[in-house]
Enzyme design. Structure first.
Site, mmCIF file in Angstrom:
data_model
loop_
_atom_site.group_PDB
_atom_site.id
_atom_site.type_symbol
_atom_site.label_atom_id
_atom_site.label_comp_id
_atom_site.label_asym_id
_atom_site.label_seq_id
_atom_site.Cartn_x
_atom_site.Cartn_y
_atom_site.Cartn_z
ATOM 1 C CB THR A 1 -0.648 2.088 8.372
ATOM 2 O OG1 THR A 1 -0.841 0.701 8.132
ATOM 3 C CG2 THR A 1 0.533 2.595 7.584
ATOM 4 C CB CYS B 1 -0.882 -0.015 1.242
ATOM 5 S SG CYS B 1 -1.922 1.443 1.360
ATOM 6 C CB SER C 1 -8.854 -6.767 5.746
ATOM 7 O OG SER C 1 -8.952 -6.913 7.142
ATOM 8 C CB SER D 1 -3.575 -4.257 13.523
ATOM 9 O OG SER D 1 -3.276 -3.134 14.277
ATOM 10 C CG ASN D 2 -8.107 -2.238 10.309
ATOM 11 O OD1 ASN D 2 -9.289 -2.023 10.146
ATOM 12 N ND2 ASN D 2 -7.464 -3.179 9.618
ATOM 13 C CD GLU E 1 1.750 -1.294 8.245
ATOM 14 O OE1 GLU E 1 0.559 -1.624 8.072
ATOM 15 O OE2 GLU E 1 2.089 -0.206 8.761
HETATM 16 S S1 SF4 Z 1 -5.236 -0.020 6.288
HETATM 17 FE FE1 SF4 Z 1 -3.291 -0.704 5.394
HETATM 18 S S2 SF4 Z 1 -3.820 -1.300 3.303
HETATM 19 FE FE2 SF4 Z 1 -5.508 -0.028 4.049
HETATM 20 S S3 SF4 Z 1 -5.025 2.053 3.373
HETATM 21 FE FE3 SF4 Z 1 -4.208 1.799 5.443
HETATM 22 S S4 SF4 Z 1 -2.075 1.166 5.132
HETATM 23 FE FE4 SF4 Z 1 -3.151 0.847 3.216
#
Ligand code: SF4
Length: 404
Positions: free
Chosen positions: A248, A147, A381, A317-318, A177
């Site tokens: 990120t 990304c 995701s 993670s997110n 990552e």
């Molecule tokens: S979550 Fe990961 S893949 Fe999605 S925009 Fe952010 S950095 Fe890119």
């Protein structure tokens, strides 16, 4: 022989779009979106967060994987790890004959079976510089879906290394990552990194750095961060100048707090001038993660829903951070996929804690008897069809049938 390298797909977006839409879109979700993200079904009102689900980086990675399959129908195609942390998407790719190469416990991949005839997809998280080098040497076709937001973090830590700063990365050392980001400093002569998991670990680092009376000893420090630091890391030498960055997908507020705390400790102990020249920080949470976190914060602060469902891989993670942000305000269920909602028994399987390794538990009678408001969000995701299916399953338990 060097690999053939593709970073922008194969110009086959239009060809693969119908397949991707059929596999991941949801008419039900489109209907709710078209009604300003709020829709009522019987006595259940569904509220979708303002931003949720597939981010631009994941969209692109999935698109390139399908393009690669289309372009090379007869070749072996491998993925380094998972394209993203979503079991449904990964399963779809397996069904298309894409093979996954998983790392061992130390994060090492075995690329020995890859030949020049093969195609290898690099996931959205990127790979370490060592892995990229090994893949290049196989002579395979490399499809790089790293990304752009991850590449920006890499630029930042490379700059730190060039300028003699140790990169202190807020992330999980086992996450692909963070490993890939940390490795970027190793191209520089004195490039060093240290990965800190949370504010508590940053505090340990800060105390060592300023010589706090309660700091841990050097040997304990080395033991504690052995797996999270560059080879030969010396806390007495390598914490003199630090630059903070982050994976990120971390919790933005925690990343900011870590940077602020380390700077504050440095300034208080050595003075403001010293901090100005020995400390750097740059928020590298990606905009998609930030928008999804902001959207749930907004949803929780207005009028929190009675129940909240957060959908996404338990190792995402997110997604974990989205669920964490909701738990203080609403009864929250983090489910991996829509299949966690059992329309037969009415039960829901979910992970009740932030820790990605926390065991899944089952809840019964989790829905209020009367009318209720259900908030929904999903990690970057998670495709729309999984979210739509989850909505449909909740409604089915209430005896409400809807078109998917
Ligand atoms: S979550 Fe990961 S893949 Fe999605 S925009 Fe952010 S950095 Fe890119």
């Amino acid at each position: 022989m060097d690999a053939t390298y593709f970073r922008k797909g194969f110009g086959l977006k239009a060809e693969v779009k119908p397949v991707i839409s059929a596999e991941y879109d949801s008419a039900l979700l489109e209907r709710i979106r078209s009604r300003a993200n709020v829709d009522r079904f019987g006595d259940v009102t569904i509220h979708l967060a303002k931003d949720f689900g597939f981010c631009y980086g994941v969209d692109r990675a999935v698109d390139y994987a399908y393009q690669a399959r289309h372009k090379f129908p007869d070749r072996r195609i491998f993925l380094v790890g998972e394209i993203i942390h979503n079991s449904h998407v990964n399963q779809r790719l397996r069904e298309r004959g894409i093979e996954f190469i998983y790392p061992d416990d130390d994060g090492r991949y075995d690329f020995r079976s890859i030949t020049a005839e093969d195609v290898v997809i690099i996931p959205a998280f990127g790979v370490t510089i060592g892995d990229l080098e090994r893949l290049r040497k196989t002579g395979c076709v490399l499809v790089d879906t790293t990304c752009g937001s991850v590449l920006l973090v890499w630029k930042r830590v490379q700059q730190y290394a060039r300028d003699g700063f140790t990169a202190v990365i807020h992330g999980k050392y086992k996450h692909e990552e963070s490993r890939a980001t940390a490795s970027q400093v190793l191209n520089y002569e004195n490039g060093r990194y240290l990965i800190v998991r949370n504010l508590d670990e940053a505090e340990v680092v800060g105390r060592y750095l300023v010589g706090h009376p309660d700091r841990i000893g050097r040997d304990d420090f080395l033991r504690r961060f052995r797996k999270c630091s560059s080879t030969g890391f010396d806390p007495d030498r390598d914490l003199a100048k630090i630059g903070v960055a982050n994976q990120t997908t971390m919790l933005a507020t925690e990343s900011l707090a870590i940077g602020a705390r380390l700077r504050e400790m440095m300034a208080r102990s050595f003075g403001e001038d010293h901090a100005r020249t020995h400390f750097r920080s740059f928020g590298t949470i990606c905009s998609a993660t930030q928008e999804r976190q902001d959207a749930v914060i907004e949803m929780m602060s207005d009028e929190p829903p009675d129940l909240m469902i957060v959908i996404g891989g338990y190792n995402s993670s997110n997604t974990n951070h989205l669920a964490h942000l909701c738990r203080d305000h609403a009864t929250t269920f983090h489910i991996a996929t829509a299949d966690c909602i059992n329309t037969g028994t009415g039960a829901i399987r979910h992970k009740p804690e932030l820790d990605p390794h926390a065991p899944e538990v089952t809840a019964w009678n989790w829905m209020p008897a009367g009318p209720f408001r259900l908030g929904m969000t999903a990690g970057a995701s998670t495709p729309d069809n999984q979210i739509g299916k989850a909505v449909a399953r909740v409604l089915a338990i209430r005896g409400i049938e809807v078109e998917l």
